[in-house]
Design an enzyme around this catalytic site. Structure first.
Site, PDB file in Angstrom:
ATOM      1  N   HIS A   1      -7.127   8.759  -7.924  1.00 48.99           N
ATOM      2  CA  HIS A   1      -6.309   9.098  -6.240  1.00 48.99           C
ATOM      3  C   HIS A   1      -6.331   7.927  -5.428  1.00 48.99           C
ATOM      4  O   HIS A   1      -7.763   7.496  -5.064  1.00 48.99           O
ATOM      5  CB  HIS A   1      -6.892  10.141  -6.190  1.00 48.99           C
ATOM      6  CG  HIS A   1      -7.545  10.731  -4.586  1.00 48.99           C
ATOM      7  ND1 HIS A   1      -8.292  10.758  -3.980  1.00 48.99           N
ATOM      8  CD2 HIS A   1      -5.862  11.176  -4.269  1.00 48.99           C
ATOM      9  CE1 HIS A   1      -7.045  11.955  -2.676  1.00 48.99           C
ATOM     10  NE2 HIS A   1      -6.490  11.511  -2.902  1.00 48.99           N
TER      11      HIS A   1
ATOM     12  N   HIS B   1      -1.310   6.947   3.204  1.00 52.04           N
ATOM     13  CA  HIS B   1      -0.897   8.583   2.630  1.00 52.04           C
ATOM     14  C   HIS B   1      -1.323   8.917   4.698  1.00 52.04           C
ATOM     15  O   HIS B   1      -1.107  10.191   4.214  1.00 52.04           O
ATOM     16  CB  HIS B   1      -3.059   8.731   2.674  1.00 52.04           C
ATOM     17  CG  HIS B   1      -3.114   9.984   2.932  1.00 52.04           C
ATOM     18  ND1 HIS B   1      -3.823  10.883   4.159  1.00 52.04           N
ATOM     19  CD2 HIS B   1      -3.828  11.379   1.316  1.00 52.04           C
ATOM     20  CE1 HIS B   1      -4.362  12.409   3.469  1.00 52.04           C
ATOM     21  NE2 HIS B   1      -3.759  11.660   1.941  1.00 52.04           N
TER      22      HIS B   1
END
Length: 304
Positions: free
Chosen positions: A48, A90
């Site tokens: 991740h 992100h």
């Protein structure tokens, strides 16, 4: 290939380890082969935002680190600058992850590149935010790339991936209806791999999963999210595996996996966490602790 993307009606489109695993000349091709083999029991590790515990999230060093670990897939997020350049980020803003401030969409790439990336503890580093081009050039032939937040930029990603010759090693995911995805993919001769995200305990997720079953669509894999393990969750996973798709789960935080998360594995017994995910049939696990997960899987002969 068994699944270029997925069958839609009659149309196909679709660490603390003791020593790092050697990365082959085309590790990405080997991972793609595993993705195309639903019968394989090898568990693929998805990191991740790269190795964000040791480097800034979504940075080139974070990506390079997980490649050297032997991770199979790196998850990245995308944002678009005001001058239409895709960067790996992100958040909608620069505030948390960089020394800059403001919406990414309201600043140019030149302005983004003046900022320094922050570590996971918020400390400024010497690293800069990469463009998607820079990230894909680093990943080419070395690791599969999962684009999480980025389906809305599919056309831009598609053009760039074709230019760089990496389309087949990209896995993009989303929550769009089957027909919308089919129409988008039908516009191109070559497409990235696609995976639907199923929040099975939420009405929208339940409806999307039902749509896939009704239409007879068999994706490469499903990402299933659940806040608590219920009979509905178990039945969903069983249906996925019986249909010939792979099962992707997230061990990131409790609301995604009913508490079977990385921190619990780190603080307790990895077998009690990762073992349960494997027992559920997961052969793709996204993790915030790639070294720990790799070590566990290797100890069981489930990786390399």
């Amino acid at each position: 290939m068994k699944h270029s993307y997925f069958l839609f009606l009659s149309v196909i489109f679709l660490g603390a380890c003791t020593s790092p695993a050697p990365v082959s000349d085309n590790h990405a091709a080997a991972v793609i082969s595993e993705l195309q083999s639903p019968e394989s029991e090898k568990v693929l590790v998805v990191s991740h935002r790269g190795d964000w515990r040791n480097y800034p999230e979504n940075s080139l060093p974070a990506i390079e680190s997980v490649i050297r670990m032997g991770v199979d897939i790196v998850e990245l997020d995308l944002a678009l600058t005001s001058d239409s350049v895709l960067v790996v980020c992100h958040d909608r803003t620069l505030n948390r992850t960089t020394t800059g401030r403001g919406l990414v969409s309201e600043v140019t790439l030149d302005s983004v590149k003046r900022c320094f990336l922050r570590s996971g503890h918020g400390v400024a580093t010497t690293h800069r935010m990469p463009t998607l081009r820079e990230a894909l050039e680093l990943c080419k032939d070395r690791i599969v790339v999962n684009i999480d937040k980025g389906y809305q930029y599919y056309d831009l990603v598609q053009r760039l991936s074709e230019e760089l010759g990496v389309t087949e090693q990209l896995l993009i995911k989303g929550k769009s209806p089957v027909g919308d995805v089919a129409a988008k993919f039908a516009r191109y001769e070559h497409n990235m791999m696609y995976m639907p995200i199923i929040d099975i305990l939420k009405p929208q997720g339940e409806a999307l999963f039902k749509e896939y079953q009704t239409e007879g669509v068999v994706p490469l894999a499903y990402e299933v999210c659940w806040s608590e393990y219920t009979p509905q969750v178990g039945q969903c996973m069983q249906t996925i595996l019986q249909s010939g798709s792979k099962l992707w789960v997230n061990s990131l935080w409790p609301s995604l996996c009913g508490g079977l998360c990385d921190d619990a594995a780190f603080e307790g017994d990895p077998q009690a966490i990762y073992g349960k995910l494997v027992e559920m049939g997961a052969t793709l696990i996204q993790t915030d602790r790639p070294e720990l997960l790799l070590r566990y899987l290797r100890s069981r002969g489930l990786h390399d």
